[in-house]
Write an enzyme that holds these catalytic residues in place. Sequence first.
Site, mmCIF file in Angstrom:
data_model
loop_
_atom_site.group_PDB
_atom_site.id
_atom_site.type_symbol
_atom_site.label_atom_id
_atom_site.label_comp_id
_atom_site.label_asym_id
_atom_site.label_seq_id
_atom_site.Cartn_x
_atom_site.Cartn_y
_atom_site.Cartn_z
ATOM 1 N N GLY A 1 0.864 -1.157 0.080
ATOM 2 C CA GLY A 1 0.015 0.091 0.104
ATOM 3 C C GLY A 1 0.567 1.336 -0.040
ATOM 4 O O GLY A 1 2.104 1.223 0.148
ATOM 5 N N HIS A 2 0.196 2.516 -0.150
ATOM 6 C CA HIS A 2 0.874 3.703 -0.182
ATOM 7 C C HIS A 2 1.478 3.989 1.297
ATOM 8 O O HIS A 2 1.129 3.672 2.309
ATOM 9 C CB HIS A 2 -0.206 4.934 -0.518
ATOM 10 C CG HIS A 2 -1.289 4.917 0.108
ATOM 11 N ND1 HIS A 2 -2.239 6.041 0.279
ATOM 12 C CD2 HIS A 2 -1.916 4.220 1.212
ATOM 13 C CE1 HIS A 2 -3.174 5.796 1.066
ATOM 14 N NE2 HIS A 2 -3.129 4.537 1.571
ATOM 15 N N ASN A 3 2.623 4.579 0.943
ATOM 16 C CA ASN A 3 3.630 5.084 1.921
ATOM 17 C C ASN A 3 4.101 3.892 2.973
ATOM 18 O O ASN A 3 4.542 4.176 4.169
ATOM 19 C CB ASN A 3 2.769 6.009 3.257
ATOM 20 C CG ASN A 3 2.476 7.269 2.192
ATOM 21 O OD1 ASN A 3 1.592 7.468 1.667
ATOM 22 N ND2 ASN A 3 3.250 8.340 2.455
#
Lengths: 344, 344, 344
Positions: free
Chosen positions: C239-241
Amino acid sequence: MEFTAQQIAGLVNGKIEGDGNVKVSKLAKIEEATAGSLTFLSHPKYVPYFKTSGASIIIITDGITDEKSAATLIKVKDSREAFTILMEAYHKQQFAKTGIEEFANISPKAKVAKDVYIGSFTYIGENTLISDGTRIYPNVYIGENCQIGKNCMIFPGVKIYRDSVIGDNCTLHSGVVVGSDGFGFVPNDENNYRKMPQVGNVIIEKNVEIGSNTTIDRATMGSTVIHKGVKLDNLIQIGHNVEIGENTVIAAQSGVAGSTKIGSDCMIGGQVGIIGHINIGNRVKIAAQSGIGSDVADDSIVQGSPALDHFDYKKAYVIFRRLPELNKKIKELEAKIESLTISK
Amino acid sequence: MEFTAQQIAGLVNGKIEGDGNVKVSKLAKIEEATAGSLTFLSHPKYVPYFKTSGASIIIITDGITDEKSAATLIKVKDSREAFTILMEAYHKQQFAKTGIEEFANISPKAKVAKDVYIGSFTYIGENTLISDGTRIYPNVYIGENCQIGKNCMIFPGVKIYRDSVIGDNCTLHSGVVVGSDGFGFVPNDENNYRKMPQVGNVIIEKNVEIGSNTTIDRATMGSTVIHKGVKLDNLIQIGHNVEIGENTVIAAQSGVAGSTKIGSDCMIGGQVGIIGHINIGNRVKIAAQSGIGSDVADDSIVQGSPALDHFDYKKAYVIFRRLPELNKKIKELEAKIESLTISK
Amino acid sequence: MEFTAQQIAGLVNGKIEGDGNVKVSKLAKIEEATAGSLTFLSHPKYVPYFKTSGASIIIITDGITDEKSAATLIKVKDSREAFTILMEAYHKQQFAKTGIEEFANISPKAKVAKDVYIGSFTYIGENTLISDGTRIYPNVYIGENCQIGKNCMIFPGVKIYRDSVIGDNCTLHSGVVVGSDGFGFVPNDENNYRKMPQVGNVIIEKNVEIGSNTTIDRATMGSTVIHKGVKLDNLIQIGHNVEIGENTVIAAQSGVAGSTKIGSDCMIGGQVGIIGHINIGNRVKIAAQSGIGSDVADDSIVQGSPALDHFDYKKAYVIFRRLPELNKKIKELEAKIESLTISK
């Protein structure tokens, strides 16, 4: 792309404090921002970062702090909202291509409307319609008889099989497959499987976003339907003849088997499995990694595999952890009862 | 494409009742059929839809009902079978392309047989053989030294690495990857990993169907083998040196780790995980979301993570739900015994 | 490609016993090797295969056996090591293409260094840098402002969104997606979702390998970071980050939700789910199919969904299997106590 504080203040209707000619070229969080960055301050807990932030421009909610900063400030009523508007503008200009690139194969029988981008190595089949403002990146395949709505973003490597219908403002990320065959096989006399031809299609309504490498199978007959506003994360599997209600959100790596109907406004966690031919109500919440094997009523919150009410699951799991202890206790009770019986 | 009742009756050897010139252009379920649709009636429970169906033509099993219908009827011995034959014919004509489209890159050292379709932006490597009647859609990559059998369907965006062998009548859906490297790394002296080169290949026998975005890794040495008649759903992972027996069926998002051998005629549910280096027997059934950590004997039916016999799992899970209640009961027993001991 | 025993002995600094002119063209395990194959013998348990192996050449660890063989022998100090060196050489020469094939679309504003291979139907966007010795296969998309390091292998059908940074010696297998949007939506006043623009990027450091159809989302702001030496198997979702520490290894079909930080040298099994916004320490081991819902300390070994210490999980699961038996025992205890109470 560079913007001055003055340009930004104009976009968000803000009041400048400091040098209006300072320029920024990127967006950052206040705690990570460096020179040339634009950031924002909307929550009191980030005030400590305010003085030390390396940002060149900070959009702040008016009145949140009286501290001074080396950065140029832009004061607005709601800095988070203002920043989101800027992110949207920044994002939009990054994907503003139009025109048709070399090495595209667009059928002379396809219809491509205006303000459309079609990248290299993209294939558009016969009788397919691409509506106004839609951007189709390189290496995309769209088969025959498809309808793609307005202002869609179809990222590189998406594959859309024939007869698919996609509404306005949809975003399909790289590697998404729409309209591949459902998993339909029936045992036959020769002790193997006969394929049931999958002659239906997929209908995706407007405002749907679909994450990378997610797969949506076409219906055996009729349509697999994703209603408006649905958000699907990456690597999700949607079986044939499934229907997903408005504004339902599903996290990554979940799967929905054939002919299941999911209601509207549901929130489904990651790695959830949902069996075929069942009904999930509206506003249902399903915890990550749950397995759903039967109908779920409106407004339920469920967890586990097979799934229970989430409170029941949590209470049972607490005892599950203590099972060795419980087992020991039962043995002790047996011994005590034994001694009581003997001593009697 | 339109067909008249007369043409259809000819194809399925049926008897017309009503207007033989009525035309249909699509297939539908009897309860959803509208004007211009062809449908069928084979099961008594659907008789209620018979009179009200909007279908233009209904294929019915002779003798199933005496009711009248506004639709043209085609009477046959087995209407489900007749309808399946029509679906197959309809499906086949949708995918009947031949020829080589512009912007394909076919190595001069590749061999392409007759009646083959190769779409735009498809790459065929050196010393690769494409056999008679095979259809390869746009944006497909097939590396060096591959053999692709007769009458295969390779949908858009499939990637087949070098040295792969695919039998006759196989269907590979969009985004399938065949022959990528197995996950083989060994810790080394510098406290990181050294890659074991994966120099084997993948062999897929005839009549295999593989769903969208499924990945099949090449063997470290030797071959990863998918035997004839296997059906794999979408988003499945098959590790290096795995062998899957004839006519085994695996549902979406399951994974099989390296060097495991699965027997023939197994049915494996969705999101199942199977560890590496084990043997699964023949005719084994594995419930969805199960985790298999050791060998499974022929004809077993298993469930859970780690998996148990499915009856044992179900019985244990019934008690799992009642664990808080059991815990309470044990406490009560303790108290009672305590009071008995004291009162004695 | 064919090699003689003499050529091979030269490469691995070995001593020939038998015909130095014998040729081999493939690599095989000792128990499966046929004429024309090269194999090795390094472990005493494989000595029984030594005499019967059909291999034409066998590399053996000097002193491991005195048996005779029909094959040409090459004696070395460590035959496994010697064989791995040969596998690496064999593997490398299979992927040694250079040059730019027809039908590639490379932006005039991209910078392509020397000894690079770019296949047909590959797209390289503006301001993107492809460094020395990198091989990019057909049907790859690399967007604007990307940096691709030296000696990378980018297999067919990889999609890399704009602004991504990839270090030296990375391998990305077919269908990998780098930099697609994170799953970021916030409910709004009209009872649906507003997309948070994802304006960050993905940074992949050197020596990283990523398996087929794995997806790595770009950060909302800032970067999703995969540190050096990380190995990701197929069909994984990042996922993001998210941040993944050095030399951490993750098996197939696992997923990591947004903003979670994983330490270095972790080993994470297949089909594991990790919730967002948590910290996993260094050297953590997570069993397959586990669900991680909270922080995990350094050096932990965990299992289950939600995950417990792996010993605790195993002990609890042993009792879980026996729950019906325990339930029966509790009923018996109740009955006994009842009779004791009455008899008193």
